[in-house]
Design an enzyme around this catalytic site. Structure first.
Site, short mmCIF file in Angstrom:
data_model
loop_
_atom_site.label_atom_id
_atom_site.label_comp_id
_atom_site.label_asym_id
_atom_site.label_seq_id
_atom_site.Cartn_x
_atom_site.Cartn_y
_atom_site.Cartn_z
N LYS A 170 -29.48 1.29 -7.81
CA LYS A 170 -30.88 1.34 -7.34
C LYS A 170 -31.66 2.01 -8.47
O LYS A 170 -31.63 3.23 -8.62
CB LYS A 170 -30.97 2.15 -6.05
N GLY A 207 -32.81 3.74 -1.91
CA GLY A 207 -32.02 4.82 -2.52
C GLY A 207 -31.27 5.61 -1.46
O GLY A 207 -30.07 5.86 -1.58
N GLU A 245 -27.36 14.62 -12.22
CA GLU A 245 -27.93 15.00 -13.51
C GLU A 245 -29.39 15.28 -13.21
O GLU A 245 -30.17 14.37 -12.95
CB GLU A 245 -27.74 13.85 -14.50
N CYS A 279 -35.29 15.12 -19.88
CA CYS A 279 -34.77 16.25 -19.11
C CYS A 279 -34.19 17.33 -20.03
O CYS A 279 -34.22 18.50 -19.70
CB CYS A 279 -33.75 15.80 -18.08
N GLU A 369 -39.85 22.63 -14.62
CA GLU A 369 -39.81 21.44 -15.46
C GLU A 369 -41.14 20.70 -15.34
O GLU A 369 -41.54 20.32 -14.25
CB GLU A 369 -38.66 20.54 -15.02
#
Ligand code: NAP
Ligand code: MG
Length: 462
Positions: A170, A207, A245, A279, A369
């Site tokens: 997906k 998902g 991740e 990332c 982030e």
């Protein structure tokens, strides 16, 4: 690349169960460039069934044969390299040269590395009076983001296939076209029907159905920490293996003995590339107080040079989010030395390459982030202080250390709580395990370690 109006399931393009579609938008001009079907639980069901049915035969063939199929896949990606780059540029907005070198180049290297690993990996070993077999885990549910759209697909699918697993993918709703192109490549490479299946759709629908499916043996997810946490909890409840991740807030530590100009320039380039949507980007630059003002000036100059060359961020929501963080930096008292919250051009989801000085470790822009072209420069007093700041976030994905000699940089790097460190500008290595300490994730991708994630052991005693 023309969009398919179906799902790639069991070796063919099939009509989606529902009628909903997703518009694919070019972030440079905000124009709709294609439409793909929005998958439902029914599509996921069909794809998982196909992957389950294909699993025994794919798991049973010799690893050398799987290696040959992966080599063929790599060759198709090479042959279609320009088309891959153009597709990623169209749906992600990255400059074409970057798309060619990185968005197309890296997946080719990774697919090639797994063609080789499939042929050479010791799937059987002796341990005392036992023979240990490394067997594929089964059906893999792969959920990927949009920032390195093909790389993140290949970093999951290639090792899964090398291990003997079958896959349902997906991909991110923002970048489904390169995922469809990948499905075409899998088909062209002669990989048997059902071994790889694609369901395009929305995260909370397709998902989630994939992550919760009882017949999926392993979920491999790359994306936000918020979604990763939920997927991990679901997998835990089902006693299912999971690889996550997630985000990062990596430190670029410039020790006083380093070549300051080089460290700063490479550091700025690292943050601005892919419009900051990486990332592992070194979004916190740590500089000794004696060199601080010089470093800030170098960083501001380097960032200003990116002004004309940088691509947009992926969508309007991401643009608003990044600009919100820039506002927050200003509100918390950081000193803006390049860029700012204003949109540099319209249309398109552009954000100015931005540098903040006088950032302190507890500020929001030093902790969270941002996923945009925003660099924070922090001041440290001594090495212990630098280490405390470097390790002072919930993340631990990557980092960099610069010093006059390698041994000094290595000694510092060994004390960092992070999964990857580049020493004096060391290059990306597709064989090095990639993954996070702390809340940056669970598990590793790439190289032999990335293959191991898709294997389980069976010990036979004699
Ligand atoms: P995200 O929502 O976590 O998306 C990652 C993938 O998960 C996409 O395929 C997404 O589908 C899917 N997804 C979303 N909700 C789901 C659910 N409930 N169950 C199963 N799958 C689900 O990330 P995002 O919204 O694209 O980006 C938000 C932030 O995440 C970024 O600003 C950045 O900080 C971080 N991020 C990190 C990485 C990384 O490489 N570590 C990559 C991308 C983003 P949709 O595409 O339909 O949402
Ligand atoms: Mg999302």
């Amino acid at each position: 690349m023309k969009a398919h109006d179906g799902m790639y399931i069991d070796g063919a393009w099939r009509s989606a169960a529902g009628r909903d579609t997703i518009d694919v938008v070019n972030p440079v001009d905000e124009q709709v460039i294609g439409r793909v079907p929005a998958g439902t639980a029914e599509d996921v069901e069909a794809a998982v069934r196909a992957a389950r049915a294909a699993f025994p035969a794919w798991a049973a063939i010799a690893p050398a044969e799987r290696a040959a199929r992966l080599a063929a896949l790599r060759d198709v990606l090479v042959a279609r390299k320009d088309e891959i780059a153009e597709t990623v540029t169209a749906e992600l907005g990255s400059p074409l040269k970057f798309s060619q070198n990185v968005h197309a180049g890296t997946p080719i290297a990774v697919a090639g590395s797994y063609a080789e690993l499939a042929a050479t990996y010791p799937f059987e070993e002796k341990a005392g009076n036992s023979v240990v077999h490394h067997e594929p885990i089964g059906v893999v549910g792969a959920i990927t983001p949009w920032n390195y759209p093909l790389h993140q697909i290949v970093a999951k699918v290639a090792p899964a296939l090398a291990a003997g697993c079958t896959v349902v993918l997906k991909p991110a709703e923002d970048t489904p076209l390169v995922a469809q192109l990948f499905a075409e490549a899998v088909d062209e490479a002669g990989i048997p029907a059902g071994v790889f299946n694609l369901v395009t759709g929305l995260g909370p629908v397709a998902g989630q159905a994939l992550a919760e499916h009882p017949d999926v043996d392993l979920v491999s997810f790359t994306g936000s920490t918020a979604v990763g946490r939920r997927i991990g909890a679901t997998a835990g409840a089902a006693v299912k293996k999971v690889a996550l991740e997630l985000g990062g807030k990596s430190a670029n530590v410039i020790l006083p003995s380093a070549d300051l100009a080089r460290a700063v320039n490479v550091g700025v380039a690292n943050v601005m590339s892919n419009s900051g949507q990486t990332c592992s980007a070194w979004t916190r630059m740590l500089v000794h107080r004696d060199q601080y003002e010089e470093a800030v000036e170098l960083a501001a100059t380097a960032a200003a040079k990116y002004g004309e060359r940088i691509g947009p961020v992926v969508n309007a929501k991401q643009q608003a989010r990044v600009r919100g963080y820039i506002e927050k930096g200003l509100a918390e008292g950081a000193r803006l030395v390049a860029g700012g919250p204003e949109s540099p051009r319209e249309p398109g989801y552009f954000v100015s390459p931005t540098v903040f000085a006088d950032v302190t470790p507890e500020m929001t822009i030093a902790q969270e982030e941002i996923f945009g072209p925003v660099l924070s420069v922090l001041r440290y007093e001594d090495e212990e202080d630098a280490l405390r700041i470097a390790n002072g976030t919930v993340y631990g994905l990557a980092g960099a250390v610069w010093a006059g000699d390698e041994a000094e940089a290595v000694a510092f790097a060994r004390r960092m709580d992070t999964g990857q460190v580049d020493i004096n500008g060391g290059r990306f290595n597709p064989l090095a395990p990639f993954g996070g300490y702390k809340q940056s994730g669970v598990g590793r991708e790439l190289g032999a370690h990335g293959l191991t994630e898709y294997l389980q052991t069976k010990s036979l005693q004699f």
